[in-house]
Design a protein around this motif. Structure first.
Motif, mmCIF file in Angstrom:
data_model
loop_
_atom_site.group_PDB
_atom_site.id
_atom_site.type_symbol
_atom_site.label_atom_id
_atom_site.label_comp_id
_atom_site.label_asym_id
_atom_site.label_seq_id
_atom_site.Cartn_x
_atom_site.Cartn_y
_atom_site.Cartn_z
ATOM 1 N N ARG A 281 42.000 40.284 37.441
ATOM 2 C CA ARG A 281 42.394 38.883 37.376
ATOM 3 C C ARG A 281 43.618 38.748 36.483
ATOM 4 N NH1 ARG A 281 39.663 36.730 32.685
ATOM 5 N NH2 ARG A 281 38.403 38.363 31.701
ATOM 6 N N HIS B 254 44.006 31.666 43.320
ATOM 7 C CA HIS B 254 43.940 33.067 43.712
ATOM 8 C C HIS B 254 45.174 33.405 44.547
ATOM 9 C CE1 HIS B 254 42.224 31.040 47.271
ATOM 10 N NE2 HIS B 254 42.733 32.064 47.963
ATOM 11 N N PRO C 265 42.125 36.558 41.367
ATOM 12 C CA PRO C 265 42.044 35.254 40.676
ATOM 13 C C PRO C 265 43.198 35.093 39.685
ATOM 14 C CG PRO C 265 39.919 36.373 40.654
ATOM 15 C CD PRO C 265 40.928 37.373 41.115
#
Length: 351
Positions: free
Chosen positions: A241, A279, A343
């Motif tokens: 992420r 995302h 993400p």
């Protein structure tokens, strides 16, 4: 027809005024041309190293004047000195395309001490180049290009402040290795030479550590670097992420609970990069921006038309139209890290 020509002329005039006003705002002037006194850093010399002190000025020429005036009596008691010869005069200061040309009197080039000659160039470039909106500094002496007068500097072209050092600090390679181990510098950046790639990594560290954003390995930054620990994510999460920290202007590339890389970025001016959880949904190695007619290499889109992408100018403050600008060294790294579905949290460090 005459009316259309007059309207076209008025439109061009208004456009020119907008451009001039925008440039003036970048250089610390108010929209009406009156001086807006703002802080900047003037650089002096202490124990063989460059040291910044805060000054306030309403224009670039005034900032140069304050540098030429030297340290105050109180600063001299603290050991600050200047390598700029007394009696140096300003002949002209001109700004074009974020490059400031400073033309000084011959007194600025006086003397034969190489260390003093290098120091005065470093003081000038660091001071002027550190003003918001200035990308580089061109030095002139009596209107001419001072070829060969200042050892170690090629003054035929503008100098960027991050590339100007008195000398490489002792243990430069060790400091680069530390920047690498902390996640601010890629393995290929450990060279033992203070180059632009190192300056970008130092700038990223200064942003994270809350230091003056200069990109220079000055004594304050070096001491902080020696005490530093690897950054940690703001939020908990699993897998790969990215956190975009608006206040620090860095992007954290995270895998699990470990920050793999910290990347120097520039987000949208005036809060144009939206906060929230998104995302990556589209990736283009070379993306074309229709609204701004510009290529955006290494583009990873994460909300609407907003993407991470490489850009030539990545200042230390928010400056884009909304996208997240990434420096040329880290753009391919971020592109490879941000696979489809990764993400992306855009937030403040205190969130």
């Amino acid at each position: 027809m005459p009316g259309e020509v007059a309207n076209l002329a008025r439109m061009r005039l208004r456009a020119a005024v907008v451009v001039v006003a925008g440039c003036a705002a970048l250089l610390g002037l108010s929209d009406d041309g009156a001086a807006a006194v703002r802080p900047f850093q003037a650089w002096f010399v202490q124990d063989g190293a460059l040291v910044p002190v805060e000054r306030r000025a309403g224009s670039v020429p005034r900032a140069v004047e304050l540098l030429l005036a030297g340290p105050t009596p109180r600063e001299r008691l603290r050991g600050l000195r200047t390598a700029v010869p007394r009696g140096t005069r300003i002949r002209d200061v001109v700004t074009a395309r974020q490059v400031v040309t400073v033309d000084l009197s011959a007194r600025f080039a006086a003397g034969t001490d190489e260390s003093a000659l290098r120091a005065r160039i470093a003081q000038l470039v660091r001071t002027v180049g550190g003003i918001a909106g200035v990308r580089a500094v061109r030095v002139r002496i009596e209107g001419g290009v001072p070829v060969g007068l200042f050892p170690g500097f090629d003054l035929r072209r503008p100098l960027r402040p991050a590339a100007v050092e008195l000398e490489a600090p002792a243990g430069t390679r060790a400091l680069q290795e530390l920047l690498r181990d902390l996640g601010f510098l890629g393995a290929g950046g450990v060279s033992g030479v203070l180059d632009d790639r190192t300056a970008v990594a130092v700038l990223g560290f200064q942003k994270w550590a809350g230091l003056s954003r200069t990109g220079v390995l000055d004594p304050v930054t070096t001491r902080a670097l020696l005490r530093a620990t690897r950054p940690v994510p703001v939020r908990n999460g699993l897998g790969r992420r990215i956190e975009v920290l608006l206040d620090r202007q860095v992007a954290l590339l995270i895998d699990g609970d470990r920050v793999q890389r910290i990347v120097h970025i520039s987000t949208g001016a005036g809060g144009r990069t939206p906060t929230g959880s998104f995302h990556v949904f589209r990736k283009e190695r070379m993306s074309w921006s229709v609204p701004f007619s510009v290529w955006m290499p290494w583009a990873s889109y994460f909300v609407g038309g907003i993407a991470f992408h490489e850009y030539g100018s990545v200042p230390a403050y928010p400056a884009s139209h909304g996208c997240v600008r990434v420096n040329r060294y880290d753009a391919p790294v971020l592109y490879d890290f941000a696979v489809s579905g990764t993400p992306v949290d855009v937030l403040w460090s205190s969130a």
